[in-house]
Design an enzyme around this catalytic site. Structure first.
Site, PDB file in Angstrom:
ATOM      1  N   SER A  38       0.795  -1.228   0.000  1.00  0.00           N
ATOM      2  CA  SER A  38       0.000   0.000   0.000  1.00  0.00           C
ATOM      3  C   SER A  38       0.828   1.280   0.000  1.00  0.00           C
ATOM      4  CB  SER A  38      -0.951   0.026   1.190  1.00  0.00           C
ATOM      5  OG  SER A  38      -0.247   0.227   2.389  1.00  0.00           O
ATOM      6  N   LYS A  76       0.927   4.763   6.695  1.00  0.00           N
ATOM      7  CA  LYS A  76       0.217   5.600   5.710  1.00  0.00           C
ATOM      8  C   LYS A  76       0.757   7.025   5.781  1.00  0.00           C
ATOM      9  CE  LYS A  76      -2.820   2.396   4.680  1.00  0.00           C
ATOM     10  NZ  LYS A  76      -2.407   1.457   3.708  1.00  0.00           N
TER      11      LYS A  76
END
Length: 181
Positions: A38, A76
């Site tokens: 990701s 993230k």
């Protein structure tokens, strides 16, 4: 008598060094392993990072926090801060109606051949953060760099400030990519 003081002094020194090492390990040199794709192209599966819980997250910092899905620690990028409006339009990020470049995505954008954007259009209103139109106080809006294959605030909502475990500041593995982030 002198030997007793010498032994006591050595034990105190050793205890101090041990406590300092534990403190540094817990708050300054906390290791993190990247799991999944990701955050590509910035970070890849099994990259090893150091994070610090003493750093206050700023816009575009990479932070770690427990996944709202399963509680496992994830990595993230912080895009939205409290009070911000966020939208993506034609693969261009707008924060508070101002265009922001995302040079960390250039590698993926340049590799696209299907004619579709890396990041589909969204606003806070049409993401999992709805009905919010601004990032609330004490919350962050996060995105993975691999926008087509990431689970982020568009899908699980805002991240609480208290949930942020730390801010990534150094990659120590793989060795050919070692350095301050």
């Amino acid at each position: 008598m002198k030997k007793k003081h010498s032994t006591l002094y050595t034990v105190i020194q050793f205890s101090f060094i041990l406590l300092l090492a534990l403190f540094l390990r817990a708050f300054v040199l906390t290791p993190v392993e990247v799991v999944g794709i990701s955050m590509e192209p910035t970070y890849h599966e099994s990259d090893r990072l150091w994070q610090s819980s003493f750093l206050n997250p700023k816009r575009f910092d990479v932070a770690t926090f427990p996944s709202p899905r399963d509680g496992k620690r994830i990595v993230k990028r912080i895009v939205g801060l409290p009070g911000d409006t966020i939208r993506m339009e034609n693969d261009q990020l707008y924060i508070n109606d101002k265009k922001y470049d995302e040079p960390y995505l250039d590698e993926f954008k340049n590799a696209l051949t299907d004619g579709n954007p890396l990041t589909t259009d969204f606003t806070l209103k049409n993401s999992a953060t709805a009905p919010a139109t601004v990032v609330p106080e004490g919350k962050y809006f996060v995105l993975g760099d691999n926008r087509r294959k990431t689970d982020d605030s568009r899908y699980f909502g805002f991240v609480d400030k208290e949930a942020i475990v730390g801010v990534v500041y150094f990659r120590y593995y793989p060795l050919n990519k070692i350095g301050v982030q």
